[in-house]
Design a protein around this motif. Structure first.
Motif, mmCIF file in Angstrom:
data_model
loop_
_atom_site.group_PDB
_atom_site.id
_atom_site.type_symbol
_atom_site.label_atom_id
_atom_site.label_comp_id
_atom_site.label_asym_id
_atom_site.label_seq_id
_atom_site.Cartn_x
_atom_site.Cartn_y
_atom_site.Cartn_z
ATOM 1 N N HIS A 1 58.390 -66.821 100.380
ATOM 2 C CA HIS A 1 59.552 -67.553 99.825
ATOM 3 C C HIS A 1 59.472 -67.480 98.292
ATOM 4 N N PRO A 2 59.698 -66.263 97.743
ATOM 5 C CA PRO A 2 59.445 -66.052 96.312
ATOM 6 C C PRO A 2 60.347 -66.871 95.391
ATOM 7 N N LYS A 3 59.767 -67.223 94.243
ATOM 8 C CA LYS A 3 60.522 -67.850 93.155
ATOM 9 C C LYS A 3 60.119 -67.138 91.872
ATOM 10 N N VAL A 4 61.001 -67.193 90.858
ATOM 11 C CA VAL A 4 60.682 -66.542 89.580
ATOM 12 C C VAL A 4 60.543 -67.575 88.468
ATOM 13 N N GLU A 5 59.679 -67.236 87.520
ATOM 14 C CA GLU A 5 59.445 -68.116 86.374
ATOM 15 C C GLU A 5 59.485 -67.296 85.086
ATOM 16 N N PRO A 6 60.162 -67.810 84.037
ATOM 17 C CA PRO A 6 60.155 -67.127 82.735
ATOM 18 C C PRO A 6 58.904 -67.510 81.946
ATOM 19 N N GLU A 7 58.196 -66.514 81.448
ATOM 20 C CA GLU A 7 56.921 -66.809 80.789
ATOM 21 C C GLU A 7 56.771 -66.009 79.491
ATOM 22 N N GLU B 1 57.152 -64.070 86.139
ATOM 23 C CA GLU B 1 56.185 -64.212 87.222
ATOM 24 C C GLU B 1 56.922 -64.498 88.520
ATOM 25 N N VAL B 2 56.514 -63.800 89.585
ATOM 26 C CA VAL B 2 57.023 -64.094 90.924
ATOM 27 C C VAL B 2 55.925 -64.893 91.621
ATOM 28 N N ILE B 3 56.213 -66.162 91.881
ATOM 29 C CA ILE B 3 55.227 -66.972 92.607
ATOM 30 C C ILE B 3 55.633 -67.037 94.070
ATOM 31 N N ASP B 4 54.638 -67.181 94.936
ATOM 32 C CA ASP B 4 54.906 -67.204 96.379
ATOM 33 C C ASP B 4 53.787 -68.007 97.033
ATOM 34 N N SER B 5 53.908 -69.334 96.937
ATOM 35 C CA SER B 5 52.883 -70.183 97.551
ATOM 36 C C SER B 5 52.721 -69.815 99.018
ATOM 37 N N ARG B 6 51.488 -69.755 99.444
ATOM 38 C CA ARG B 6 51.244 -69.508 100.864
ATOM 39 C C ARG B 6 51.442 -70.783 101.678
ATOM 40 N N TYR B 7 51.719 -71.893 101.020
ATOM 41 C CA TYR B 7 51.869 -73.165 101.735
ATOM 42 C C TYR B 7 53.324 -73.403 102.139
ATOM 43 N N ARG B 8 53.461 -73.899 103.346
ATOM 44 C CA ARG B 8 54.782 -74.104 103.927
ATOM 45 C C ARG B 8 55.664 -74.936 102.998
ATOM 46 N N ASP B 9 56.852 -74.433 102.718
ATOM 47 C CA ASP B 9 57.846 -75.128 101.881
ATOM 48 C C ASP B 9 57.312 -75.492 100.495
ATOM 49 N N PHE B 10 56.329 -74.707 99.981
ATOM 50 C CA PHE B 10 55.758 -74.982 98.649
ATOM 51 C C PHE B 10 55.194 -76.412 98.592
ATOM 52 N N SER C 1 51.319 -67.398 80.341
ATOM 53 C CA SER C 1 50.984 -68.744 79.841
ATOM 54 C C SER C 1 51.665 -69.873 80.610
ATOM 55 N N GLY C 2 52.504 -69.522 81.581
ATOM 56 C CA GLY C 2 53.084 -70.564 82.433
ATOM 57 C C GLY C 2 54.605 -70.611 82.331
ATOM 58 N N GLY C 3 55.231 -71.043 83.406
ATOM 59 C CA GLY C 3 56.693 -71.090 83.471
ATOM 60 C C GLY C 3 57.265 -72.063 82.441
ATOM 61 N N ILE C 4 58.284 -71.609 81.718
ATOM 62 C CA ILE C 4 58.920 -72.439 80.680
ATOM 63 C C ILE C 4 59.930 -73.392 81.311
ATOM 64 N N THR C 5 60.473 -72.986 82.450
ATOM 65 C CA THR C 5 61.474 -73.802 83.150
ATOM 66 C C THR C 5 60.985 -74.025 84.583
ATOM 67 N N GLU C 6 61.796 -74.719 85.354
ATOM 68 C CA GLU C 6 61.536 -74.789 86.791
ATOM 69 C C GLU C 6 61.565 -73.381 87.376
ATOM 70 N N ALA C 7 60.864 -73.188 88.481
ATOM 71 C CA ALA C 7 60.913 -71.891 89.168
ATOM 72 C C ALA C 7 62.228 -71.785 89.947
ATOM 73 N N VAL C 8 62.777 -70.563 89.993
ATOM 74 C CA VAL C 8 64.085 -70.332 90.619
ATOM 75 C C VAL C 8 63.896 -69.478 91.885
ATOM 76 N N PRO C 9 64.361 -69.959 93.053
ATOM 77 C CA PRO C 9 64.217 -69.161 94.286
ATOM 78 C C PRO C 9 65.032 -67.869 94.216
ATOM 79 N N VAL C 10 64.502 -66.812 94.835
ATOM 80 C CA VAL C 10 65.207 -65.525 94.863
ATOM 81 C C VAL C 10 65.192 -64.985 96.284
#
Ligand code: 0L1
Ligand code: MG
Length: 262
Positions: free
Chosen positions: A103-109, A140-149, A232-241
């Motif tokens: 369930h990927p999300k993107v972050e601006p870094e 950054e494309v984050i994709d927590s392995r945990y259900r529903d993040f 260095s870390g997401g500047i905003t909330e992560a956005v689902p894609v």
């Protein structure tokens, strides 16, 4: 440490399998509520060791949950740190296959590249800027392995802080010649701005996240090698894609970088 070696091995293998098979799982502290911070990083270390044994190369490190927007989004209060290996690298303008992710999300870094080794404890913004020639934009494309993040900090550390893919590009700038706090950031999805921010959203100054990473490594008897890339870390909330999305990050004075989801 609260967990024994065989439990740490088994949890690391489970989380890496979830990553490789794009399979979600419950957060691991459900079954192991006694897990402590050292256990969490020991599990992350075991995932890295497994990847290195299969031929992976470390290309850098990431700081996560470094902005109030991200902390609020995830309901946590402290930054976390993870590793970056070559299998996560996506070329500028390249494709990410959504079928390989959960369930990927993107972050601006804002990303840094070190010219000289950095060692903690006692690392600070000045030492980071002196050691880094280059800053550049990264998605950054984050994709927590945990259900529903849904996770807690220890579970997310063990899961290598949701690392899965990243792309860097745009225009390289000198870390000393731009004011990283005031750089404006626009994240676009399919041509529409979906998140806006400025560098100061990351701990007041993105280099502060790098200093925290270096001090974290120092506490573990490690240093940050020359030539490391740091997200260095997401500047905003992560956005689902999802498949079909095109994402572009524009950072003032640093150009733009893009990635496509297929
Ligand atoms: O890079 C990040 O800020 C992500 C850290 C882990 C938490 C998450 O999955 O959002
Ligand atoms: Mg991130």
């Amino acid at each position: 440490m609260a967990l024994n070696a065989s439990t740490l091995d088994q949890l690391a293998q489970h989380l890496e399998n979830c990553q490789l098979q794009a399979q979600d799982t419950l957060k691991i502290t459900e079954a192991h509520p006694e897990m402590d911070w050292d256990d969490a990083y020991a599990i992350q270390d075991r995932i890295l060791a497994s990847k290195l044994a299969k031929g992976a190369r470390v290309v850098g490190y990431k700081a996560g949950l470094t902005s109030h927007a991200k902390m609020k989004q995830m309901g946590v209060t402290d930054p976390v740190f993870g590793f970056l290996v070559d299998e996560y690298v996506v070329p500028e303008g390249g494709e990410v296959k959504v079928s390989e992710l959960i369930h990927p999300k993107v972050e601006p870094e804002i990303c840094f590249i070190t010219r000289t080794e950095l060692k903690g404890p006692g690392c600070h913004i000045g030492a980071v800027l002196a050691a880094c020639d280059v800053v550049l934009p990264g998605i950054e494309v984050i994709d927590s392995r945990y259900r529903d993040f849904k996770f807690d900090l220890k579970s997310v550390i063990a899961d290598n802080t949701s690392a899965s893919r990243f792309v860097v590009g745009g225009r390289i700038a000198s870390a000393r010649d731009v004011d990283l706090r005031t750089l404006g950031v626009v994240l676009e999805k399919n041509g529409e701005p979906v998140a806006l921010g400025a560098g100061a959203a990351v701990l007041g100054h993105p280099a502060a996240a790098v200093a925290m990473l270096v001090n974290h490594l120092g506490r573990r008897g490690q240093s940050l090698p020359a030539g490391s890339l740091i997200l260095s870390g997401g500047i905003t909330e992560a956005v689902p894609v999802q498949a079909g999305d095109n994402v572009t990050l524009r950072i003032q004075d640093l150009g733009s970088v893009s990635v496509r989801f297929v």
